[in-house]
Design a protein around this motif. Structure first.
Motif, PDB file in Angstrom:
ATOM      1  N   VAL A 126       4.154  14.095  -0.786  1.00  0.00           N
ATOM      2  CA  VAL A 126       3.771  12.593  -0.809  1.00  0.00           C
ATOM      3  C   VAL A 126       3.280  11.976   0.466  1.00  0.00           C
ATOM      4  N   ASP A 180       0.025  15.154  -3.590  1.00  0.00           N
ATOM      5  CA  ASP A 180       0.412  15.298  -4.943  1.00  0.00           C
ATOM      6  C   ASP A 180       0.429  13.916  -5.431  1.00  0.00           C
ATOM      7  N   TRP A 181       1.298  13.093  -4.697  1.00  0.00           N
ATOM      8  CA  TRP A 181       1.537  11.612  -4.655  1.00  0.00           C
ATOM      9  C   TRP A 181       1.139  10.747  -3.602  1.00  0.00           C
ATOM     10  N   ARG A 184       2.724   1.280 -10.646  1.00  0.00           N
ATOM     11  CA  ARG A 184       2.249   2.729 -10.574  1.00  0.00           C
ATOM     12  C   ARG A 184       0.883   2.582 -11.332  1.00  0.00           C
ATOM     13  N   ARG A 229      -0.995   8.562 -10.035  1.00  0.00           N
ATOM     14  CA  ARG A 229       0.001   9.103  -9.097  1.00  0.00           C
ATOM     15  C   ARG A 229       0.117   8.246  -7.699  1.00  0.00           C
ATOM     16  N   GLU A 231       9.070  14.514 -14.775  1.00  0.00           N
ATOM     17  CA  GLU A 231       8.438  13.320 -14.171  1.00  0.00           C
ATOM     18  C   GLU A 231       9.170  11.953 -14.815  1.00  0.00           C
TER      19      GLU A 231
END
Length: 392
Positions: A5, A153-154, A277, A280, A322
């Motif tokens: 993250v 990843d995010w 959002r 990602r 998720e």
């Protein structure tokens, strides 16, 4: 660099999220554009909801908060030269609020992060969030004189209303809602003991005034003023005289005066970004929403955002699901709009309209009188002010 993250922004939202993720075993990196000294001295809010205090305690960041924070059991409303106390614990089943400056929260979280936490890079200016719609987003940033890339990843944008995270959302997929109130706050910090035990929200003939504090020896006070106010037109004596007039009541009470150490002008506006959002990339804190400070919701909303995010990343880490991340924007915005509604209503109720609308004036007094005379109305204010429960 590579992490799970990537967090843009080293304010309370980004730092608390990093702390929660670290304790849950999720690796992350925080990029803060400013120096450590600047981050630790940004003057912001100081009223913490019960849930914010609980979150800081749960992640081991409340040592100084518990020792130095000022616990308040209510607020005082003043209008028509009368005083009315709103008893939070009696109206909410024991909930309180705590005065502890945001600058101190940031200092506490930075110290924890540097002593035992994931990487925190100061003077690391995020330039862009790239490929957020893919499974491998990245943050391009400048650090120590050269451009670098943080592969993630995010990505979570906690970089405020002028940061780069929001710019990565496609224009056609975003709606923004804004409202500018026709007044601002002139705020002062003063080296004088507070003249009250709890915050005073006053609606005087000249407009709104708020008496708050930062410590037992430092007072924080605000005046409603026009948006185009020049601070140079407000010498200290004029500020103290106007504060005294707006706080005036038909009772034995005196506004204590002292040296003014800082002055500021704060615009009163609301802003909500939807959705929170894109692929990602997720938004939290001021990057997602801004509320006028009347209801003391800005910092507390940011903490609620990252608590929801941390819960979602923990579920992903443990189960691979998720689902909570998919629900984040919807659940977060439901809470944001409730806080925005409360802040807007508090602002409209307590500030005199610059056009001098007598009809609106009487409605405001009727709302205040209703809260002062009805337990149900007072309980609604107390529930919102101390913080609505986090959605599960």
């Amino acid at each position: 660099m590579r992490t799970t993250v990537g967090i843009i922004g080293g304010g309370p939202a980004g730092l608390l999220l990093a702390r929660l993720l670290h304790r849950a075993g999720v690796d992350c990196v925080v990029l803060e554009a400013r120096t450590r000294a600047y981050a630790e001295h940004r003057q912001r809010a100081g009223m913490l909801e019960q849930g914010t205090v609980d979150a800081l305690r749960a992640c081991g960041a409340a040592g100084r908060l518990d020792a130095e924070g000022l616990v308040h059991g209510g607020i005082e409303l003043r209008f028509d030269r009368e005083r009315h106390h709103i008893d939070f614990p009696a109206l909410t089943g024991g909930r309180t609020v705590t005065i502890y400056a945001q600058t101190e929260i940031v200092k506490d979280l930075i110290a924890l992060q540097l002593a035992d936490g994931p990487p925190l890079l100061f003077e690391a200016e995020a330039l862009a969030v790239e490929a957020p719609e893919t499974s491998a987003p990245r943050v391009r940033f400048r650090h120590e004189g050269r451009e670098r890339t943080l592969d993630c990843d995010w990505v979570v944008g906690c970089d405020g209303s002028h940061g780069v995270a929001r710019d990565a959302f496609p224009a056609g997929a975003v709606r923004t809602y804004t409202h500018d109130h026709p007044y601002s706050w002139l705020g002062i910090m003063a080296d004088v003991a507070p003249s009250c035990d709890e915050l005073i929200y006053a609606r005087g003939e000249g407009g709104f005034a708020l008496h708050s504090m930062r410590s037992p020896t430092v007072s924080r006070l605000y005046l409603q003023v026009p948006p185009d106010t020049d601070l140079g037109d407000w010498p200290d004596d004029r500020i103290w005289d106007e504060l005294a007039a707006r706080f005036a009541v038909d009772a034995d009470w005196t506004l204590e005066r002292g040296p003014v150490t800082a002055k500021s002008l704060t615009s009163m506006r609301g802003h909500v970004h939807e959705p929170l959002r894109h692929g990602r990339l997720l938004l939290a804190g001021d990057a997602a929403h801004i509320v006028p400070p009347t209801g003391a919701k800005g910092l507390n909303l940011a903490v609620s955002d990252v608590r929801l995010l941390a819960r979602a990343f923990l579920a992903l880490h443990r189960t691979g699901s998720e689902e909570l991340l998919d629900r984040y924007s919807r659940e977060c915005l439901a809470r944001v709009w409730q806080a925005t509604r409360f802040s807007h209503e508090m602002t409209r109720m307590l500030h005199t309209h610059p056009d001098g609308d007598p009809f609106e004036d009487r409605l405001q007094l009727a709302r205040l009188r209703r809260i002062a005379s009805s337990r149900d109305a007072a309980a609604e204010l107390a529930a919102n002010y101390t913080g609505l429960p986090l959605e599960r």
